[in-house]
Design a protein around this motif. Sequence first.
Motif, PDB file in Angstrom:
ATOM      1  N   ALA A  83       2.739   7.669  -0.282  1.00 57.37           N
ATOM      2  CA  ALA A  83       4.083   8.118  -0.641  1.00 57.37           C
ATOM      3  C   ALA A  83       4.850   8.595   0.586  1.00 57.37           C
ATOM      4  CB  ALA A  83       4.005   9.229  -1.686  1.00 57.37           C
ATOM      5  N   ASN A  84       4.122   8.986   1.631  1.00 60.33           N
ATOM      6  CA  ASN A  84       4.749   9.446   2.871  1.00 60.33           C
ATOM      7  C   ASN A  84       3.727   9.332   3.987  1.00 60.33           C
ATOM      8  OD1 ASN A  84       6.767  10.568   4.520  1.00 60.33           O
ATOM      9  ND2 ASN A  84       5.849  12.579   4.331  1.00 60.33           N
ATOM     10  N   ALA A  85       4.173   8.767   5.116  1.00 60.03           N
ATOM     11  CA  ALA A  85       3.326   8.672   6.305  1.00 60.03           C
ATOM     12  C   ALA A  85       4.081   9.335   7.447  1.00 60.03           C
ATOM     13  CB  ALA A  85       3.003   7.217   6.630  1.00 60.03           C
ATOM     14  N   GLU A  86       3.651  10.534   7.785  1.00 53.99           N
ATOM     15  CA  GLU A  86       4.335  11.320   8.804  1.00 53.99           C
ATOM     16  C   GLU A  86       3.492  11.366  10.070  1.00 53.99           C
ATOM     17  OE1 GLU A  86       5.592  15.992   9.490  1.00 53.99           O
ATOM     18  OE2 GLU A  86       4.848  15.349   7.540  1.00 53.99           O
ATOM     19  N   LEU A  87       4.120  10.993  11.191  1.00 54.98           N
ATOM     20  CA  LEU A  87       3.431  11.096  12.477  1.00 54.98           C
ATOM     21  C   LEU A  87       3.355  12.569  12.879  1.00 54.98           C
ATOM     22  CD1 LEU A  87       4.936   8.094  14.444  1.00 54.98           C
ATOM     23  CD2 LEU A  87       2.544   8.402  13.783  1.00 54.98           C
TER      24      LEU A  87
ATOM     25  N   TRP B 130      -1.502  10.475  11.877  1.00 51.85           N
ATOM     26  CA  TRP B 130      -0.658  10.531  10.687  1.00 51.85           C
ATOM     27  C   TRP B 130      -1.162  11.560   9.700  1.00 51.85           C
ATOM     28  CZ3 TRP B 130      -1.909   5.231  11.977  1.00 51.85           C
ATOM     29  CH2 TRP B 130      -0.811   4.454  12.358  1.00 51.85           C
ATOM     30  N   ARG B 131      -0.235  12.144   8.982  1.00 50.94           N
ATOM     31  CA  ARG B 131      -0.529  12.913   7.776  1.00 50.94           C
ATOM     32  C   ARG B 131       0.072  12.081   6.656  1.00 50.94           C
ATOM     33  NH1 ARG B 131       1.496  18.643   8.213  1.00 50.94           N
ATOM     34  NH2 ARG B 131       1.625  17.595   9.965  1.00 50.94           N
ATOM     35  N   MET B 132      -0.784  11.558   5.814  1.00 46.72           N
ATOM     36  CA  MET B 132      -0.323  10.690   4.744  1.00 46.72           C
ATOM     37  C   MET B 132      -0.469  11.384   3.401  1.00 46.72           C
ATOM     38  SD  MET B 132      -1.565   6.917   5.822  1.00 46.72           S
ATOM     39  CE  MET B 132      -1.180   6.247   7.438  1.00 46.72           C
ATOM     40  N   ASP B 133       0.625  11.402   2.661  1.00 48.60           N
ATOM     41  CA  ASP B 133       0.607  11.908   1.291  1.00 48.60           C
ATOM     42  C   ASP B 133       0.451  10.703   0.381  1.00 48.60           C
ATOM     43  OD1 ASP B 133       1.085  14.580   2.067  1.00 48.60           O
ATOM     44  OD2 ASP B 133       3.220  14.159   2.249  1.00 48.60           O
ATOM     45  N   LEU B 134      -0.525  10.767  -0.502  1.00 49.47           N
ATOM     46  CA  LEU B 134      -0.800   9.659  -1.401  1.00 49.47           C
ATOM     47  C   LEU B 134      -0.581  10.070  -2.850  1.00 49.47           C
ATOM     48  CD1 LEU B 134      -2.961   9.375   1.158  1.00 49.47           C
ATOM     49  CD2 LEU B 134      -3.482   7.318  -0.110  1.00 49.47           C
ATOM     50  N   ALA B 135      -0.206   9.102  -3.650  1.00 53.39           N
ATOM     51  CA  ALA B 135      -0.026   9.308  -5.087  1.00 53.39           C
ATOM     52  C   ALA B 135      -0.860   8.260  -5.812  1.00 53.39           C
ATOM     53  CB  ALA B 135       1.435   9.167  -5.464  1.00 53.39           C
ATOM     54  N   LYS B 136      -1.498   8.682  -6.885  1.00 54.14           N
ATOM     55  CA  LYS B 136      -2.299   7.752  -7.677  1.00 54.14           C
ATOM     56  C   LYS B 136      -1.417   7.201  -8.787  1.00 54.14           C
ATOM     57  CE  LYS B 136      -6.874   7.321  -9.628  1.00 54.14           C
ATOM     58  NZ  LYS B 136      -8.085   8.066 -10.019  1.00 54.14           N
ATOM     59  N   GLU B 137      -1.193   5.895  -8.745  1.00 50.93           N
ATOM     60  CA  GLU B 137      -0.345   5.232  -9.729  1.00 50.93           C
ATOM     61  C   GLU B 137      -1.121   4.088 -10.359  1.00 50.93           C
ATOM     62  OE1 GLU B 137       3.266   4.025  -7.806  1.00 50.93           O
ATOM     63  OE2 GLU B 137       3.846   6.086  -7.351  1.00 50.93           O
ATOM     64  N   SER B 138      -1.245   4.122 -11.670  1.00 51.35           N
ATOM     65  CA  SER B 138      -1.981   3.088 -12.416  1.00 51.35           C
ATOM     66  C   SER B 138      -3.391   2.908 -11.863  1.00 51.35           C
ATOM     67  CB  SER B 138      -1.218   1.764 -12.386  1.00 51.35           C
ATOM     68  OG  SER B 138       0.059   1.908 -12.940  1.00 51.35           O
ATOM     69  N   GLY B 139      -4.021   4.023 -11.494  1.00 47.78           N
ATOM     70  CA  GLY B 139      -5.390   3.983 -11.008  1.00 47.78           C
ATOM     71  C   GLY B 139      -5.548   3.566  -9.560  1.00 47.78           C
ATOM     72  N   ARG B 140      -4.449   3.410  -8.835  1.00 46.02           N
ATOM     73  CA  ARG B 140      -4.491   2.948  -7.443  1.00 46.02           C
ATOM     74  C   ARG B 140      -3.805   3.965  -6.543  1.00 46.02           C
ATOM     75  NH1 ARG B 140      -1.140  -1.843  -5.018  1.00 46.02           N
ATOM     76  NH2 ARG B 140      -2.234  -2.064  -3.050  1.00 46.02           N
ATOM     77  N   TRP B 141      -4.445   4.296  -5.423  1.00 45.56           N
ATOM     78  CA  TRP B 141      -3.867   5.224  -4.458  1.00 45.56           C
ATOM     79  C   TRP B 141      -2.876   4.494  -3.571  1.00 45.56           C
ATOM     80  CZ3 TRP B 141      -4.154  10.264  -4.814  1.00 45.56           C
ATOM     81  CH2 TRP B 141      -5.214  10.832  -5.525  1.00 45.56           C
ATOM     82  N   LEU B 142      -1.653   5.042  -3.461  1.00 45.11           N
ATOM     83  CA  LEU B 142      -0.598   4.461  -2.637  1.00 45.11           C
ATOM     84  C   LEU B 142       0.013   5.543  -1.749  1.00 45.11           C
ATOM     85  CD1 LEU B 142       1.142   2.366  -5.426  1.00 45.11           C
ATOM     86  CD2 LEU B 142      -0.406   1.506  -3.657  1.00 45.11           C
TER      87      LEU B 142
ATOM     88  N   THR C 171       0.817  -1.218   0.000  1.00 39.43           N
ATOM     89  CA  THR C 171       0.000   0.000   0.000  1.00 39.43           C
ATOM     90  C   THR C 171       0.848   1.265   0.000  1.00 39.43           C
ATOM     91  OG1 THR C 171      -0.214  -0.092   2.422  1.00 39.43           O
ATOM     92  CG2 THR C 171      -1.982  -1.102   1.128  1.00 39.43           C
ATOM     93  N   SER C 172       2.147   1.108  -0.276  1.00 38.99           N
ATOM     94  CA  SER C 172       3.045   2.268  -0.290  1.00 38.99           C
ATOM     95  C   SER C 172       3.795   2.339  -1.618  1.00 38.99           C
ATOM     96  CB  SER C 172       4.025   2.179   0.883  1.00 38.99           C
ATOM     97  OG  SER C 172       4.784   0.993   0.796  1.00 38.99           O
ATOM     98  N   THR C 173       4.454   3.476  -1.832  1.00 37.18           N
ATOM     99  CA  THR C 173       5.188   3.703  -3.074  1.00 37.18           C
ATOM    100  C   THR C 173       6.407   4.581  -2.816  1.00 37.18           C
ATOM    101  OG1 THR C 173       4.976   4.396  -5.394  1.00 37.18           O
ATOM    102  CG2 THR C 173       3.864   5.759  -3.752  1.00 37.18           C
ATOM    103  N   GLY C 174       7.291   4.625  -3.788  1.00 35.31           N
ATOM    104  CA  GLY C 174       8.425   5.534  -3.738  1.00 35.31           C
ATOM    105  C   GLY C 174       9.400   5.256  -2.613  1.00 35.31           C
ATOM    106  N   GLU C 175       9.933   6.331  -2.051  1.00 37.02           N
ATOM    107  CA  GLU C 175      10.925   6.231  -0.981  1.00 37.02           C
ATOM    108  C   GLU C 175      10.335   5.551   0.254  1.00 37.02           C
ATOM    109  OE1 GLU C 175      14.063   6.076   1.379  1.00 37.02           O
ATOM    110  OE2 GLU C 175      14.153   6.538  -0.751  1.00 37.02           O
ATOM    111  N   THR C 176       9.082   5.771   0.530  1.00 35.23           N
ATOM    112  CA  THR C 176       8.445   5.133   1.691  1.00 35.23           C
ATOM    113  C   THR C 176       8.454   3.618   1.526  1.00 35.23           C
ATOM    114  OG1 THR C 176       7.099   7.062   2.159  1.00 35.23           O
ATOM    115  CG2 THR C 176       6.292   4.974   3.005  1.00 35.23           C
TER     116      THR C 176
END
Length: 169
Positions: free
Chosen positions: A163-167, A149-161, A76-81
């Motif tokens: 990208a960052n989960a910050e406490l 949490w403050r979660m930053d999400l990115a939509k990739e191939s139609g799916r939300w993932l 459920t995550s992407t990128g550096e996370t």
Amino acid sequence: MARIRREAPRRLNLALLALVLVLGAAAGWVWTLRASALAREADEAAAVSAASTHAVSLMSLDHRTFDTAFRGVVSTSTGETRARYERDQAATRETVMKDKVLQTGVLRGAGLASMNAEGTRAQVLVVADVMIDFTGRKGDEPEERFYRWRMDLAKESGRWLVANAELVS
């Protein structure tokens, strides 16, 4: 005189036809706006759902099912996370197994903070509480923790993932 009688119905018919065309165009425009708004709402709900799923995966660490649960975190995550989770998986697994960690979490709420105009990035705020039991440690009482949490999400191939989960506090 007969000519005037024939032109009046033609003008009326043309006026009615023009009115029908204008009303049809207006209805089509309203329909398109409505469809766009519904698609946006569905996308917003999907982003919140994805962040909620990620939070539940983060809170569901159990020494008996660690590998399956951690796959949920990574998937459920992407990128550096995602790279960080993959990099830290062995150390996390070792700690969870050594202390026989059993985390039971409750998702208290999640809501959309923002979404970009293109619908490819979103920020979601998530609130959860978790009870952590270190069954492998003698004398340790279960700990209750509160996560925001403050979660930053990115939509990739139609799916939300995520990208960052910050406490946040």
